[in-house]
Design a protein around this motif. Structure first.
Motif, PDB file in Angstrom:
ATOM      1  N   ALA A 259       0.818  -1.214   0.000  1.00  0.00           N
ATOM      2  CA  ALA A 259       0.000   0.000   0.000  1.00  0.00           C
ATOM      3  C   ALA A 259       0.850   1.261   0.000  1.00  0.00           C
ATOM      4  N   GLU A 260       1.928   1.294   0.783  1.00  0.00           N
ATOM      5  CA  GLU A 260       2.711   2.514   0.909  1.00  0.00           C
ATOM      6  C   GLU A 260       3.373   2.900  -0.412  1.00  0.00           C
ATOM      7  N   TYR A 262       2.328   2.052  -3.380  1.00  0.00           N
ATOM      8  CA  TYR A 262       1.279   2.470  -4.317  1.00  0.00           C
ATOM      9  C   TYR A 262       0.880   3.918  -4.028  1.00  0.00           C
ATOM     10  N   ARG A 263       0.773   4.268  -2.760  1.00  0.00           N
ATOM     11  CA  ARG A 263       0.428   5.647  -2.399  1.00  0.00           C
ATOM     12  C   ARG A 263       1.510   6.609  -2.898  1.00  0.00           C
ATOM     13  N   LYS A 286      -4.845  -3.441   1.779  1.00  0.00           N
ATOM     14  CA  LYS A 286      -5.854  -2.449   1.395  1.00  0.00           C
ATOM     15  C   LYS A 286      -5.187  -1.086   1.331  1.00  0.00           C
ATOM     16  N   ILE A 287      -5.820  -0.159   0.609  1.00  0.00           N
ATOM     17  CA  ILE A 287      -5.311   1.201   0.525  1.00  0.00           C
ATOM     18  C   ILE A 287      -6.483   2.174   0.578  1.00  0.00           C
TER      19      ILE A 287
END
Length: 361
Positions: A259-260, A262-263, A286-287
């Motif tokens: 997630a990190e 991707y953010r 999850k994001i």
């Protein structure tokens, strides 16, 4: 008649793999037996061993392979014994709704061998990605066999079958990187470096490699990275924006699958830029992102499955790029190993010490 060959089998979740004797049947309609010459050790094989794909044990591991066609089924007309092939885990069916619409790279009914390979006691094996190539010989659908120039050494050519194609295609096919674009790639393992190589071949003017491992960043420059960012030491979003005049990259390729990162990719792109996710996440991840940011920034958020490739088109092209010196496939081969060294190779891969270990027969 059926053959007995040595192969790497994962019998249960998280248990060390074993080299066992398995049975490979004669090819039936639409099938081919391939003598495996080399097969890369991919992180997806480790996912299978850990039970992260599904629980259909025992698994016959291995899927990044090059080899020679040994025999074909009675109705196979486009292959013959002796053909040098890279094995693909996507073999478009030609009849599903995606294939009928002219999008075979999204085929929903990819073909695999109908017959199972088995343990000596008759227990069916689940071949990784429908291939199972940590084996002296394997049974696949003939459509999975893509003929390439035999001048390409199998240790390098086999890697096109998964990781290299996934990364290269994420840049060229999914991300549509073009001349003069700015690109950032997060995660510089085999797939990420292949994305860097693809962006370089496509003519990107700036390619920023992002990772937490200095050795991987050093390797990224070999494949075409123009700048490197160690995200242990610097905010990668701010660093990419600084490199691009405060704007962000035209295309950001996320090759980690958490997630990190991707953010980071989302905020690292230019206004109306493109994010391509090729890193494979685990199911529980999850994001959350502000909906207003999704709306106001525009652009495209894409997932890349196998680099959105068409193996019959793309595999020979990548081999040609390799043979012409434009794609450094040899740079991905960290070491060559024997069949009984796969478990140790998983440990080295998990610790980030290799781009690819390659089993050579």
């Amino acid at each position: 008649m059926p053959q007995e060959v040595r192969a790497v089998v994962a019998r249960e979740r998280n248990a060390p793999v074993e080299v066992e004797t398995i049975i490979v049947p004669d090819p039936g309609p639409g099938e081919a037996v391939v003598q495996v010459l080399a097969c890369g050790v991919c992180h997806t094989d480790l996912h299978y061993r850990q039970g992260g794909i599904n629980d259909e044990f025992p698994f016959l591991l291995g899927h990044e392979a090059a080899g020679l066609v040994e025999s074909v089924g009675p109705d196979v007309t486009d292959l013959k014994p002796g053909d040098y092939v890279v094995i693909a885990w996507r073999a478009p069916c030609g009849g599903c709704r995606s294939c009928r619409r002219g999008r075979p790279w999204y085929c929903f009914d990819s073909r695999n061998a109908a017959q199972p390979m088995t343990l000596l006691d008759g227990t069916p094996l689940s071949p990784a990605l429908g291939i199972g190539a940590f084996a002296e010989k394997t049974l696949v659908h003939s459509g999975q066999c893509v003929k390439v120039d035999p001048a390409a050494r199998p240790e390098a050519a086999g890697l096109i079958g998964c990781g290299v194609m996934a990364g290269f295609g994420a840049a060229v096919n999914t991300g549509a990187v073009g001349m003069g674009d700015t690109v950032a790639v997060i995660g510089c393992g085999g797939v990420g470096n292949a994305a860097i190589a693809g962006a370089s071949v496509a003519g990107a003017r700036l390619i920023a490699a992002v990772d937490i491992d200095g050795a991987k960043l050093d390797a990224a420059t070999r494949f075409g990275a123009t700048h490197t960012i160690n995200s242990r030491d610097a905010d990668p979003v701010a660093a990419v924006r600084e490199l691009t005049g405060g704007n962000g990259a035209d295309v950001v390729i996320e090759a980690v699958g958490i997630a990190e990162t991707y953010r980071q990719a989302f905020y690292m792109r230019d206004h109306a830029g493109t994010v391509v996710q090729v890193g494979v996440p685990t199911p529980e991840l999850k994001i959350e992102l502000p909906l207003i940011d999704l709306f106001s920034r525009g652009g495209a958020l894409k997932s890349s499955w196998y680099g959105d490739c068409l193996p019959s088109r793309d595999f020979p092209l990548l081999v040609d790029l390799y043979l012409s010196g434009k794609l450094d496939l040899d740079g991905f081969v960290t070491e060559t190993i024997g069949l009984d060294e796969v478990e140790d190779a998983f440990e080295r891969m998990h610790s980030g010490k290799v781009l690819r270990s390659v089993v050579v027969f």
